[in-house]
Design a protein around this motif. Structure first.
Motif, PDB file in Angstrom:
ATOM      1  N   ILE A 161       0.700  -1.189  -0.148  1.00  0.00           N
ATOM      2  CA  ILE A 161      -0.054  -0.076   0.113  1.00  0.00           C
ATOM      3  C   ILE A 161       0.884   1.097   0.138  1.00  0.00           C
ATOM      4  O   ILE A 161       0.546   2.421  -0.553  1.00  0.00           O
ATOM      5  CB  ILE A 161      -0.968   0.013   1.325  1.00  0.00           C
ATOM      6  N   GLU A 162       1.852   1.176   0.877  1.00  0.00           N
ATOM      7  CA  GLU A 162       2.772   2.467   0.812  1.00  0.00           C
ATOM      8  C   GLU A 162       3.571   2.479  -0.621  1.00  0.00           C
ATOM      9  O   GLU A 162       3.586   3.642  -0.963  1.00  0.00           O
ATOM     10  CB  GLU A 162       4.041   2.292   1.884  1.00  0.00           C
ATOM     11  N   GLU A 163       3.908   1.458  -1.121  1.00  0.00           N
ATOM     12  CA  GLU A 163       4.716   1.553  -2.724  1.00  0.00           C
ATOM     13  C   GLU A 163       3.326   2.306  -3.805  1.00  0.00           C
ATOM     14  O   GLU A 163       3.806   3.252  -4.349  1.00  0.00           O
ATOM     15  CB  GLU A 163       4.884   0.223  -3.067  1.00  0.00           C
ATOM     16  N   GLU A 164       2.105   1.907  -3.320  1.00  0.00           N
ATOM     17  CA  GLU A 164       1.208   2.459  -4.237  1.00  0.00           C
ATOM     18  C   GLU A 164       0.751   3.916  -4.006  1.00  0.00           C
ATOM     19  O   GLU A 164       0.461   4.720  -4.928  1.00  0.00           O
ATOM     20  CB  GLU A 164      -0.294   1.641  -4.249  1.00  0.00           C
ATOM     21  N   ILE A 165       1.279   4.148  -2.825  1.00  0.00           N
ATOM     22  CA  ILE A 165       0.934   5.768  -2.489  1.00  0.00           C
ATOM     23  C   ILE A 165       2.154   6.651  -2.786  1.00  0.00           C
ATOM     24  O   ILE A 165       1.933   7.661  -3.493  1.00  0.00           O
ATOM     25  CB  ILE A 165       0.758   5.990  -0.759  1.00  0.00           C
ATOM     26  N   ARG A 166       3.228   5.981  -2.830  1.00  0.00           N
ATOM     27  CA  ARG A 166       4.551   6.476  -2.967  1.00  0.00           C
ATOM     28  C   ARG A 166       4.892   6.942  -4.480  1.00  0.00           C
ATOM     29  O   ARG A 166       5.349   7.863  -5.034  1.00  0.00           O
ATOM     30  CB  ARG A 166       5.855   5.994  -2.268  1.00  0.00           C
ATOM     31  N   GLU A 167       4.378   5.730  -5.324  1.00  0.00           N
ATOM     32  CA  GLU A 167       5.014   5.548  -6.832  1.00  0.00           C
ATOM     33  C   GLU A 167       3.902   5.905  -7.687  1.00  0.00           C
ATOM     34  O   GLU A 167       2.803   5.313  -7.644  1.00  0.00           O
ATOM     35  CB  GLU A 167       5.646   4.318  -6.841  1.00  0.00           C
ATOM     36  N   ASP A 168       3.947   6.819  -8.637  1.00  0.00           N
ATOM     37  CA  ASP A 168       2.985   7.343  -9.267  1.00  0.00           C
ATOM     38  C   ASP A 168       2.615   6.134 -10.364  1.00  0.00           C
ATOM     39  O   ASP A 168       1.537   5.899 -10.955  1.00  0.00           O
ATOM     40  CB  ASP A 168       3.257   8.664 -10.174  1.00  0.00           C
ATOM     41  N   ASN A 169       3.921   5.709 -10.745  1.00  0.00           N
ATOM     42  CA  ASN A 169       3.439   4.687 -12.164  1.00  0.00           C
ATOM     43  C   ASN A 169       3.805   3.344 -11.748  1.00  0.00           C
ATOM     44  O   ASN A 169       4.228   2.537 -12.590  1.00  0.00           O
ATOM     45  CB  ASN A 169       4.549   5.220 -13.166  1.00  0.00           C
ATOM     46  N   ILE A 170       3.361   2.825 -10.511  1.00  0.00           N
ATOM     47  CA  ILE A 170       3.513   1.440 -10.276  1.00  0.00           C
ATOM     48  C   ILE A 170       2.499   0.618 -10.934  1.00  0.00           C
ATOM     49  O   ILE A 170       1.476   0.880 -11.429  1.00  0.00           O
ATOM     50  CB  ILE A 170       3.058   1.377  -8.667  1.00  0.00           C
ATOM     51  N   LYS A 171       3.035  -0.749 -11.327  1.00  0.00           N
ATOM     52  CA  LYS A 171       2.112  -1.358 -12.142  1.00  0.00           C
ATOM     53  C   LYS A 171       1.121  -2.257 -11.191  1.00  0.00           C
ATOM     54  O   LYS A 171       1.436  -2.479  -9.970  1.00  0.00           O
ATOM     55  CB  LYS A 171       3.049  -2.631 -12.790  1.00  0.00           C
ATOM     56  N   TYR A 172       0.261  -2.342 -11.658  1.00  0.00           N
ATOM     57  CA  TYR A 172      -0.957  -3.607 -11.212  1.00  0.00           C
ATOM     58  C   TYR A 172      -1.241  -2.691  -9.729  1.00  0.00           C
ATOM     59  O   TYR A 172      -1.404  -3.308  -8.879  1.00  0.00           O
ATOM     60  CB  TYR A 172      -0.392  -4.950 -10.918  1.00  0.00           C
ATOM     61  N   ARG A 173      -1.741  -1.454 -10.036  1.00  0.00           N
ATOM     62  CA  ARG A 173      -2.117  -0.799  -8.862  1.00  0.00           C
ATOM     63  C   ARG A 173      -3.660  -1.544  -8.234  1.00  0.00           C
ATOM     64  O   ARG A 173      -4.490  -1.890  -9.171  1.00  0.00           O
ATOM     65  CB  ARG A 173      -2.544   0.660  -9.319  1.00  0.00           C
ATOM     66  N   THR A 174      -3.748  -2.026  -7.141  1.00  0.00           N
ATOM     67  CA  THR A 174      -4.494  -2.500  -6.579  1.00  0.00           C
ATOM     68  C   THR A 174      -5.375  -2.150  -5.186  1.00  0.00           C
ATOM     69  O   THR A 174      -6.466  -2.161  -5.204  1.00  0.00           O
ATOM     70  CB  THR A 174      -4.032  -4.002  -5.851  1.00  0.00           C
ATOM     71  N   PHE A 175      -4.690  -1.249  -4.430  1.00  0.00           N
ATOM     72  CA  PHE A 175      -5.253  -0.852  -3.233  1.00  0.00           C
ATOM     73  C   PHE A 175      -5.571   0.501  -2.978  1.00  0.00           C
ATOM     74  O   PHE A 175      -6.547   1.062  -2.406  1.00  0.00           O
ATOM     75  CB  PHE A 175      -4.324  -1.162  -2.089  1.00  0.00           C
ATOM     76  N   VAL A 176      -4.979   1.499  -3.955  1.00  0.00           N
ATOM     77  CA  VAL A 176      -5.036   2.975  -3.682  1.00  0.00           C
ATOM     78  C   VAL A 176      -5.214   3.640  -4.918  1.00  0.00           C
ATOM     79  O   VAL A 176      -4.405   3.263  -6.189  1.00  0.00           O
ATOM     80  CB  VAL A 176      -3.523   3.454  -3.063  1.00  0.00           C
ATOM     81  N   LYS A 177      -6.052   4.577  -5.258  1.00  0.00           N
ATOM     82  CA  LYS A 177      -6.476   5.248  -6.359  1.00  0.00           C
ATOM     83  C   LYS A 177      -5.324   6.187  -6.824  1.00  0.00           C
ATOM     84  O   LYS A 177      -4.802   6.755  -5.856  1.00  0.00           O
ATOM     85  CB  LYS A 177      -7.932   6.077  -6.199  1.00  0.00           C
ATOM     86  N   PRO A 178      -4.982   6.392  -7.951  1.00  0.00           N
ATOM     87  CA  PRO A 178      -4.047   6.989  -8.343  1.00  0.00           C
ATOM     88  C   PRO A 178      -4.308   8.658  -7.939  1.00  0.00           C
ATOM     89  O   PRO A 178      -5.467   8.831  -8.090  1.00  0.00           O
ATOM     90  CB  PRO A 178      -3.773   6.957  -9.919  1.00  0.00           C
ATOM     91  N   PHE A 179      -3.273   9.211  -7.746  1.00  0.00           N
ATOM     92  CA  PHE A 179      -3.334  10.660  -7.310  1.00  0.00           C
ATOM     93  C   PHE A 179      -3.452  11.256  -8.414  1.00  0.00           C
ATOM     94  O   PHE A 179      -2.761  11.374  -9.349  1.00  0.00           O
ATOM     95  CB  PHE A 179      -2.300  11.020  -6.403  1.00  0.00           C
ATOM     96  N   VAL A 180      -4.484  12.338  -8.631  1.00  0.00           N
ATOM     97  CA  VAL A 180      -4.613  13.547  -9.659  1.00  0.00           C
ATOM     98  C   VAL A 180      -4.900  14.635  -8.800  1.00  0.00           C
ATOM     99  O   VAL A 180      -5.670  14.842  -7.958  1.00  0.00           O
ATOM    100  CB  VAL A 180      -5.977  12.879 -10.397  1.00  0.00           C
ATOM    101  N   LYS A 181      -4.019  15.700  -9.325  1.00  0.00           N
ATOM    102  CA  LYS A 181      -3.942  16.842  -8.447  1.00  0.00           C
ATOM    103  C   LYS A 181      -5.354  17.552  -8.892  1.00  0.00           C
ATOM    104  O   LYS A 181      -5.674  17.405  -9.745  1.00  0.00           O
ATOM    105  CB  LYS A 181      -2.738  17.894  -9.086  1.00  0.00           C
TER     106      LYS A 181
END
Length: 201
Positions: free
Chosen positions: A174-194
């Motif tokens: 989860i921390e990786e998905e929060i920290r990294e914008d271009n992570i593959k196979y995003r599962t738990f966290v919606k991508p951040f959009v300003k």
């Protein structure tokens, strides 16, 4: 993997990461124009949020605050969704531990991931996105869940004896998905959009 919609940043409860009594350091307005802010992570969608507290209220890391509709004890309103880079250094230091607390307190939700995840591609299984889970552990998890679904993190550890602290591994992902914008196979966290600040509600 999750599908997302425009309401997925709405949170009912958050966990506090940091309290800034003089506002965010990037706010260049005069001090008298600033209000305190709270940096927090939502329990449901794991969104990072900036919250303005009610006058005279403050919060400490790990506090659980209600930010949904209706009467709120501490939060005045949710100001905006923020990115990992917007977090203070103190908030970044607390992030992984706070995520782990959320994972442990919502155990059933994350056990479902171990019980129901499937292949993403013919050569890559969804379980393999979790740090520390390779092919050997993946097949052992699948073998055990086919016998009977997992019921808890302790159950996973007891039956997959080389998998230690699965709640910590989920928290790291989860921390990786929060920290990294271009992570593959995003599962738990919606991508951040300003976005612009939320309306006060």
């Amino acid at each position: 993997m999750q599908s997302y919609n425009k309401d997925d940043t709405k949170e009912e409860y958050v966990r506090v990461l940091d309290y800034l009594p003089y506002g965010h350091p990037s706010d260049t307005r005069p001090v008298y124009q600033k209000r305190p802010v709270i940096q927090a992570i939502g329990e449901e969608h794991l969104s990072l949020l900036e919250i303005v507290p009610k006058k005279g209220k403050k919060a400490d890391p790990y506090d659980r605050l209600y930010v949904g509709r209706g009467l709120r004890d501490v939060a005045d309103y949710v100001k905006r969704r923020i990115s990992y880079d917007d977090l203070t250094n103190a908030a970044k230091m607390e992030l992984l531990n706070v995520i782990e607390e959320i994972v442990k307190d919502n155990e059933g939700r994350f056990i479902e991931f171990f019980n129901k995840s499937d292949s993403i591609t013919p050569r890559f299984h969804h379980l393999e996105i979790i740090p520390g889970i390779g092919k050997k552990l993946m097949w052992k998890i699948i073998e055990e869940r086919n016998k009977s679904p997992f019921t808890s993190f302790k159950d996973i550890e007891a039956r997959v004896t080389t998998l230690y602290h699965p709640e910590k591994l989920i928290a790291r992902r989860i921390e990786e998905e929060i920290r990294e914008d271009n992570i593959k196979y995003r599962t738990f966290v919606k991508p951040f959009v300003k976005q612009t600040e939320f309306k006060k509600s």
